[in-house]
Design a protein around this motif. Sequence first.
Motif, mmCIF file in Angstrom:
data_model
loop_
_atom_site.group_PDB
_atom_site.id
_atom_site.type_symbol
_atom_site.label_atom_id
_atom_site.label_comp_id
_atom_site.label_asym_id
_atom_site.label_seq_id
_atom_site.Cartn_x
_atom_site.Cartn_y
_atom_site.Cartn_z
ATOM 1 N N HIS A 168 -0.551 -7.846 -15.960
ATOM 2 C CA HIS A 168 0.418 -7.783 -15.600
ATOM 3 C C HIS A 168 0.802 -8.874 -14.528
ATOM 4 O O HIS A 168 1.513 -9.652 -13.837
ATOM 5 N N LEU A 169 -0.182 -7.984 -13.180
ATOM 6 C CA LEU A 169 -0.394 -9.237 -12.192
ATOM 7 C C LEU A 169 -1.063 -10.038 -11.967
ATOM 8 O O LEU A 169 -0.645 -10.807 -11.049
ATOM 9 N N ALA A 170 -1.821 -10.512 -13.109
ATOM 10 C CA ALA A 170 -1.675 -12.372 -13.129
ATOM 11 C C ALA A 170 -0.682 -12.653 -12.801
ATOM 12 O O ALA A 170 -0.351 -14.093 -13.057
ATOM 13 N N ALA A 171 0.245 -12.599 -13.395
ATOM 14 C CA ALA A 171 1.695 -13.225 -14.123
ATOM 15 C C ALA A 171 2.570 -13.455 -12.732
ATOM 16 O O ALA A 171 3.889 -13.636 -12.826
ATOM 17 N N TRP A 188 -1.067 -3.052 1.464
ATOM 18 C CA TRP A 188 -0.809 -2.067 1.291
ATOM 19 C C TRP A 188 0.725 -1.914 0.952
ATOM 20 O O TRP A 188 1.691 -1.491 0.193
ATOM 21 N N SER A 189 2.163 -1.968 2.311
ATOM 22 C CA SER A 189 3.111 -2.485 2.472
ATOM 23 C C SER A 189 3.424 -3.197 1.097
ATOM 24 O O SER A 189 4.695 -3.053 0.518
ATOM 25 N N ILE A 190 2.953 -4.480 1.042
ATOM 26 C CA ILE A 190 3.198 -5.143 0.035
ATOM 27 C C ILE A 190 3.188 -4.619 -1.444
ATOM 28 O O ILE A 190 4.226 -4.801 -2.458
ATOM 29 N N LEU A 191 2.049 -4.113 -1.545
ATOM 30 C CA LEU A 191 1.726 -3.264 -3.378
ATOM 31 C C LEU A 191 2.528 -2.389 -3.641
ATOM 32 O O LEU A 191 3.414 -2.130 -4.531
ATOM 33 N N TRP A 192 3.583 -1.691 -2.549
ATOM 34 C CA TRP A 192 4.516 -0.659 -2.619
ATOM 35 C C TRP A 192 6.023 -0.514 -2.644
ATOM 36 O O TRP A 192 6.624 -0.801 -3.214
ATOM 37 N N VAL A 194 6.722 -4.954 -2.574
ATOM 38 C CA VAL A 194 7.309 -6.011 -2.986
ATOM 39 C C VAL A 194 6.639 -5.378 -5.033
ATOM 40 O O VAL A 194 7.241 -6.140 -5.724
ATOM 41 N N VAL A 195 5.198 -5.212 -5.423
ATOM 42 C CA VAL A 195 4.869 -5.135 -6.163
ATOM 43 C C VAL A 195 5.064 -4.439 -6.954
ATOM 44 O O VAL A 195 6.028 -4.830 -8.497
ATOM 45 N N VAL A 196 4.773 -2.984 -6.903
ATOM 46 C CA VAL A 196 5.458 -1.949 -8.031
ATOM 47 C C VAL A 196 6.827 -1.762 -7.900
ATOM 48 O O VAL A 196 6.991 -1.614 -9.316
ATOM 49 N N PRO A 197 7.689 -2.403 -7.006
ATOM 50 C CA PRO A 197 9.196 -2.278 -7.729
ATOM 51 C C PRO A 197 9.069 -3.211 -9.113
ATOM 52 O O PRO A 197 10.338 -3.154 -9.717
ATOM 53 N N PRO A 201 8.905 -1.255 -15.584
ATOM 54 C CA PRO A 201 9.015 -0.942 -16.909
ATOM 55 C C PRO A 201 6.979 -0.996 -17.768
ATOM 56 O O PRO A 201 7.204 -0.642 -17.946
ATOM 57 N N ALA A 202 6.355 -2.289 -17.112
ATOM 58 C CA ALA A 202 5.158 -1.865 -16.982
ATOM 59 C C ALA A 202 4.130 -0.817 -17.007
ATOM 60 O O ALA A 202 3.361 -0.081 -18.027
ATOM 61 N N LEU A 203 4.522 0.048 -15.564
ATOM 62 C CA LEU A 203 3.890 0.891 -14.571
ATOM 63 C C LEU A 203 5.050 2.109 -16.216
ATOM 64 O O LEU A 203 4.243 3.327 -16.486
ATOM 65 N N ALA A 204 5.795 2.578 -16.185
ATOM 66 C CA ALA A 204 6.203 3.469 -16.956
ATOM 67 C C ALA A 204 5.725 3.480 -18.567
ATOM 68 O O ALA A 204 5.369 4.321 -19.173
ATOM 69 N N ALA A 205 5.785 1.976 -19.684
ATOM 70 C CA ALA A 205 5.613 2.513 -20.358
ATOM 71 C C ALA A 205 3.761 2.464 -20.949
ATOM 72 O O ALA A 205 3.338 2.826 -21.532
ATOM 73 N N LEU A 206 2.876 2.667 -19.637
ATOM 74 C CA LEU A 206 1.437 2.741 -19.145
ATOM 75 C C LEU A 206 1.498 4.356 -19.099
ATOM 76 O O LEU A 206 0.430 4.652 -19.350
#
Length: 282
Positions: A168-171, A188-192, A194-197, A201-206
């Motif tokens: 997912h992150l590769a795309a 760290w700020s970018i991850l939480w 920009v990326v995580v929000p 859907p992917a995080l919930a499914a996993l």
Amino acid sequence: MTTDAPAARPSAPLRDRVGDVAGRILLTATALVCVFPIYWLFATALRRPEDVASLSPIPWPLSLRNFSDAAHEVNITSLIANTFVVAALSAVGQLLIALLAAYAFAVYTFPLQRLLYLAFVGTWLVPFQVTMLPNYILLTRLGLLDTLVGVVLPTLCSALAILLLRQHLAAFPKELIAAARIDGRSSWSILWTVVVPNLRPALAALAILLFINEWNEYFWPAVVLRRSNAVLQLGLRSFMGTEGDQWGPMMAVAGLACLPVLVLYLLLQRHIVNAFVRSGLK
């Protein structure tokens, strides 16, 4: 030549309707086959003790005797609480570690990156029985046998979770990360922020897949919790004995074990469907 075209037009919608009806029938039949074991589980749990072996598809008259018998045999509340704690801690730990590792593999470039990634994912192919003995020895030396922490600790890293999140992150649009860096945000700020929000859907499914996997785990808790039946899957052993199995109370406890997973799926259903439909960000 012009008379053949109008004659062919009505057949296309008819074929579409026939295909649609056939598809619905097939999906309905498949759904019934999948749901029937769960229905039979609850139907058996709701029968009277003397009717447990009945083959009637409708449990009548209804009875809660199996649930009361199960409550007298085991502490159902404690079993559910312990199982939930183990499954939740394991799922959250795996998700957090997988997110950090997948983010590093997908965003950063470092020496031997591809080789390390392949080696890390290759651990997914190693059977659990191979690593079970080293984990058991380690827990023995740490004094964590017969504890819930000992059940959770060796499960905190999942190669499958890292593989899925890395895809997912590769795309993920690299322009968003570059723009965040220009704004002066840290990694760290970018991850939480920009990326995580954008990966909800992917995080919930996993998360639900990891939770269900740990919720249903029997073998590893049976190895670690040698002197107690502290989780639901081991608690079901209380209804199995040399004189016969108590199918009614066993089905009652198994039915209660299904409810938390069902509630979790209903709460996260929208995110799970989005994850499978989108299959990553484009």
